[in-house]
Design an enzyme around this catalytic site. Structure first.
Site, short mmCIF file in Angstrom:
data_model
loop_
_atom_site.label_atom_id
_atom_site.label_comp_id
_atom_site.label_asym_id
_atom_site.label_seq_id
_atom_site.Cartn_x
_atom_site.Cartn_y
_atom_site.Cartn_z
N ASP A 89 0.86 -1.19 0.00
CA ASP A 89 0.00 0.00 0.00
C ASP A 89 0.89 1.23 0.00
N ASP A 141 4.13 1.85 -4.23
CA ASP A 141 3.06 2.13 -5.17
C ASP A 141 2.91 0.93 -6.10
N PHE A 201 -7.26 -4.33 -4.41
CA PHE A 201 -8.09 -3.27 -3.83
C PHE A 201 -7.55 -1.88 -4.17
N LYS A 230 -11.19 6.07 -5.24
CA LYS A 230 -12.61 5.68 -5.25
C LYS A 230 -13.61 6.81 -5.02
N SER A 238 -17.43 -2.94 -8.74
CA SER A 238 -18.49 -2.19 -8.07
C SER A 238 -19.81 -2.33 -8.81
N ALA A 239 -20.89 -2.22 -8.08
CA ALA A 239 -22.23 -2.21 -8.68
C ALA A 239 -22.36 -1.09 -9.69
N TYR A 290 -14.68 7.46 -12.26
CA TYR A 290 -14.43 6.34 -11.34
C TYR A 290 -15.12 5.08 -11.84
N LYS A 300 -13.60 1.26 -13.35
CA LYS A 300 -14.00 -0.10 -12.93
C LYS A 300 -14.44 -0.92 -14.14
N ARG A 326 -30.51 1.59 -1.34
CA ARG A 326 -29.27 0.89 -1.70
C ARG A 326 -29.21 -0.45 -0.97
N ARG A 369 -28.25 14.67 -5.24
CA ARG A 369 -26.84 14.69 -5.65
C ARG A 369 -26.75 14.22 -7.10
P1 NAD Z 1 -9.69 2.50 0.47
O1 NAD Z 1 -9.34 3.80 -0.15
O2 NAD Z 1 -9.92 2.45 1.94
O3 NAD Z 1 -8.60 1.40 0.09
C1 NAD Z 1 -7.84 1.45 -1.09
C2 NAD Z 1 -6.39 1.31 -0.69
O4 NAD Z 1 -5.57 1.33 -1.86
C3 NAD Z 1 -5.91 2.45 0.21
O5 NAD Z 1 -5.24 1.90 1.32
C4 NAD Z 1 -4.95 3.23 -0.69
O6 NAD Z 1 -3.93 3.86 0.06
C5 NAD Z 1 -4.44 2.14 -1.61
N1 NAD Z 1 -3.94 2.58 -2.92
C6 NAD Z 1 -4.58 3.32 -3.86
N2 NAD Z 1 -3.80 3.48 -4.94
C7 NAD Z 1 -2.64 2.82 -4.69
C8 NAD Z 1 -1.45 2.61 -5.41
N3 NAD Z 1 -1.26 3.13 -6.63
N4 NAD Z 1 -0.46 1.88 -4.84
C9 NAD Z 1 -0.63 1.35 -3.60
N5 NAD Z 1 -1.73 1.52 -2.87
C10 NAD Z 1 -2.74 2.24 -3.40
O7 NAD Z 1 -10.98 1.95 -0.30
P2 NAD Z 1 -11.89 0.70 0.04
O8 NAD Z 1 -13.23 1.21 0.43
O9 NAD Z 1 -11.18 -0.24 0.94
O10 NAD Z 1 -12.04 0.09 -1.41
C11 NAD Z 1 -11.18 -0.93 -1.89
C12 NAD Z 1 -11.48 -1.16 -3.36
O11 NAD Z 1 -12.85 -1.51 -3.49
C13 NAD Z 1 -11.27 0.07 -4.25
O12 NAD Z 1 -10.74 -0.36 -5.48
C14 NAD Z 1 -12.67 0.61 -4.44
O13 NAD Z 1 -12.82 1.30 -5.65
C15 NAD Z 1 -13.48 -0.67 -4.45
N6 NAD Z 1 -14.88 -0.45 -4.05
C16 NAD Z 1 -15.15 0.14 -2.85
C17 NAD Z 1 -16.47 0.37 -2.48
C18 NAD Z 1 -16.78 1.06 -1.17
O14 NAD Z 1 -17.92 1.47 -0.99
N7 NAD Z 1 -15.87 1.18 -0.23
C19 NAD Z 1 -17.51 -0.02 -3.32
C20 NAD Z 1 -17.21 -0.65 -4.53
C21 NAD Z 1 -15.88 -0.87 -4.88
C1 UD1 Z 2 -21.41 5.68 -4.29
C2 UD1 Z 2 -20.86 5.84 -5.70
C3 UD1 Z 2 -20.57 4.50 -6.30
C4 UD1 Z 2 -19.66 3.68 -5.38
C5 UD1 Z 2 -20.36 3.57 -4.02
C6 UD1 Z 2 -19.58 2.80 -3.01
C7 UD1 Z 2 -21.95 7.91 -6.45
C8 UD1 Z 2 -22.85 8.52 -7.46
N1 UD1 Z 2 -21.80 6.58 -6.51
O1 UD1 Z 2 -22.62 4.99 -4.39
O2 UD1 Z 2 -19.93 4.66 -7.55
O3 UD1 Z 2 -19.44 2.39 -5.92
O4 UD1 Z 2 -20.56 4.89 -3.51
O5 UD1 Z 2 -18.40 3.50 -2.71
O6 UD1 Z 2 -21.38 8.60 -5.62
N2 UD1 Z 2 -26.31 10.18 0.87
C9 UD1 Z 2 -26.90 11.23 1.51
N3 UD1 Z 2 -26.08 12.11 2.19
C10 UD1 Z 2 -24.73 11.94 2.26
C11 UD1 Z 2 -24.14 10.83 1.60
C12 UD1 Z 2 -24.97 9.98 0.90
O7 UD1 Z 2 -28.12 11.43 1.48
O8 UD1 Z 2 -24.05 12.78 2.89
C13 UD1 Z 2 -27.19 9.25 0.14
C14 UD1 Z 2 -26.89 9.19 -1.34
O9 UD1 Z 2 -27.64 10.14 -2.04
C15 UD1 Z 2 -27.31 7.75 -1.67
C16 UD1 Z 2 -27.06 6.98 -0.36
O10 UD1 Z 2 -26.97 7.95 0.66
O11 UD1 Z 2 -28.67 7.73 -1.94
C17 UD1 Z 2 -25.79 6.16 -0.41
O12 UD1 Z 2 -24.75 7.03 -0.82
P1 UD1 Z 2 -23.22 6.55 -0.92
O13 UD1 Z 2 -22.81 5.97 0.40
O14 UD1 Z 2 -22.43 7.70 -1.42
O15 UD1 Z 2 -23.25 5.35 -1.97
P2 UD1 Z 2 -23.82 5.31 -3.47
O16 UD1 Z 2 -24.37 6.60 -3.89
O17 UD1 Z 2 -24.70 4.13 -3.57
#
Ligand code: NAD
Ligand code: UD1
Length: 338
Positions: free
Chosen positions: A31, A58, A80, A84, A124-125, A149, A153, A231, A292
């Site tokens: 990381d 990196d 991961f 994001k 991601s969805a 973003y 994906k 959601r 939003r």
């Molecule tokens: P996060 O940001 O907490 O974790 C990602 C990690 O990757 C971080 O620790 C960051 O420092 C590291 N990183 C990023 N670029 C890097 C690089 N070039 N080299 C080394 N390390 C690097 O995010 P998360 O919520 O744990 O998500 C993990 C993965 O899942 C991401 O790819 C994200 O897009 C995907 N994802 C997350 C969600 C969500 O809601 N959290 C939803 C769908 C998909």
């Molecule tokens: C978002 C991302 C999606 C990503 C996912 C998980 C967008 C458009 N989509 O989805 O690409 O994969 O996060 O990381 O951002 N909400 C509020 N107030 C807030 C924050 C959120 O009302 O301060 C609402 C949003 O409008 C949404 C719900 O809560 O309806 C969930 O939001 P969020 O947690 O950001 O997830 P997604 O929008 O589903």
């Protein structure tokens, strides 16, 4: 078996590290901490009583990755490592394409050189786009994404799929996460966003702990039962368990397989606020604001395929998700910062 977690210090990576270590796997983390803290991995070690081999590097740095693969015989990679934040990706598209695509290409190149044939990818969805109707199924075509973003994906899924066409030894598992929330039940690790949280649950948790005044609910005029968006929220430890099962699947199979990881039950924003207040006996101030940009009214998963093929089911309910989020946030009001 030794699993390399690229981006393993982050929110989902750290929870997956715990699940893998508990299941008896060896874990290597790389990381660059661009969105995380080394403290997360220390806590993983404390929690499990096991060692993690950690590299601060990196994933785009090919020489560093070659060294990691030379020093460790990696059986499977979980990727991961990505940027994001949806809104930021609109402002900085090149940085998002560079980081997310380049990490994937570098991993695939170094894996091929080192004879590692298995990769599980954090998708991601969001790749279902705006036109598919819920519940989303893996058989649906990827759609049109509303931001860079999402496109990264979608493109990375395509790159990984193409790689399995060319390399018959390669195994790719694409995990499409729905909305991960919650924390490990110990409260030692959890989600620690930098700056203002973009996602709902960390925002609620920071309001509850007094770091923010109030939540703004983005729109209450959607065509949903209470007017707020719905959601499919999934406990991060259920998601972590899905990764353990995906690794087992990846090492036994070839080609690309896609799995949704969600519960199949949609909850509205108001459902989440109410459940958080009830589970934790704490008030969450909120107001309604405008919609939003880019938000869809509702979507949720059909996760039958993960159930049937991986033997995976989500075991935690919304109350668990709310309780574990608050346990983490109340014990760590400033996240990993002391
Ligand atoms: P996060 O940001 O907490 O974790 C990602 C990690 O990757 C971080 O620790 C960051 O420092 C590291 N990183 C990023 N670029 C890097 C690089 N070039 N080299 C080394 N390390 C690097 O995010 P998360 O919520 O744990 O998500 C993990 C993965 O899942 C991401 O790819 C994200 O897009 C995907 N994802 C997350 C969600 C969500 O809601 N959290 C939803 C769908 C998909
Ligand atoms: C978002 C991302 C999606 C990503 C996912 C998980 C967008 C458009 N989509 O989805 O690409 O994969 O996060 O990381 O951002 N909400 C509020 N107030 C807030 C924050 C959120 O009302 O301060 C609402 C949003 O409008 C949404 C719900 O809560 O309806 C969930 O939001 P969020 O947690 O950001 O997830 P997604 O929008 O589903």
């Amino acid at each position: 078996m030794k699993i390399l977690l690229a981006g393993g210090a982050g929110y989902i990576g750290s929870h997956t590290a715990v699940a893998l270590l508990d299941a008896g796997y060896d874990v290597v983390v790389v990381d660059n901490y661009c969105n995380s803290s080394p403290e997360a991995v220390k806590r993983v070690e404390e929690l499990t009583g096991k060692n993690v081999v950690v590299y601060a590097a990196d994933v785009k740095d090919k020489a560093a990755m070659q060294q990691i693969f030379a020093e460790n015989k990696i059986d499977c990679v979980i990727h991961f490592a990505g940027l994001k934040a949806v809104g930021e990706s609109v402002q900085k598209p090149i940085a998002y394409y560079r980081n997310n695509i380049d990490t994937t290409l570098t991993l695939l190149e170094v894996m091929a050189e080192s004879g590692c044939h298995n990769i599980v990818f954090s998708s991601s969805a969001t790749v279902y786009g705006e036109k598919n109707a819920a519940p989303y199924m893996e058989t649906m075509e990827r759609g049109t994404c509303s931001n860079p973003y999402g496109w990264t994906k979608s493109m990375m899924e395509q790159i990984l799929q193409d790689a399995t066409v060319a390399d018959k030894d390669l195994s790719v598992v694409l995990l499409r996460y729905f909305n991960p929330i919650g924390a490990h039940e110990s409260g030692m690790i959890g989600e620690d966003p930098q700056g203002i949280p973009n996602n709902l649950m960390p925002y609620i948790a920071q309001v509850a702990v007094g770091r923010r005044d109030k939540l703004t609910i983005f729109g209450n005029d959607y065509p949903t039962p209470d007017g707020t968006c719905r959601r499919d929220y999934i406990h991060v430890m259920d998601l972590a368990d899905g990764h353990v099962k995906a690794v087992d699947f990846a090492v036994k199979n070839k080609g690309t397989e896609i799995f949704n990881l969600g519960t199949g039950t949609p909850y509205s924003v108001l459902d989440i606020v109410n459940a958080f207040e009830k589970s934790n006996n704490i008030k969450v101030n909120y107001e309604f604001g405008p919609r939003r940009a880019g938000d869809l009214p509702e979507f949720w998963a059909n996760s039958d395929k993960a159930h049937e093929i991986l033997g995976w089911v989500a075991k935690h309910d919304l109350e668990d998700m709310c309780r574990d989020t608050w346990n983490w946030q109340s014990k760590n009001p400033q996240g990993y910062k002391k």
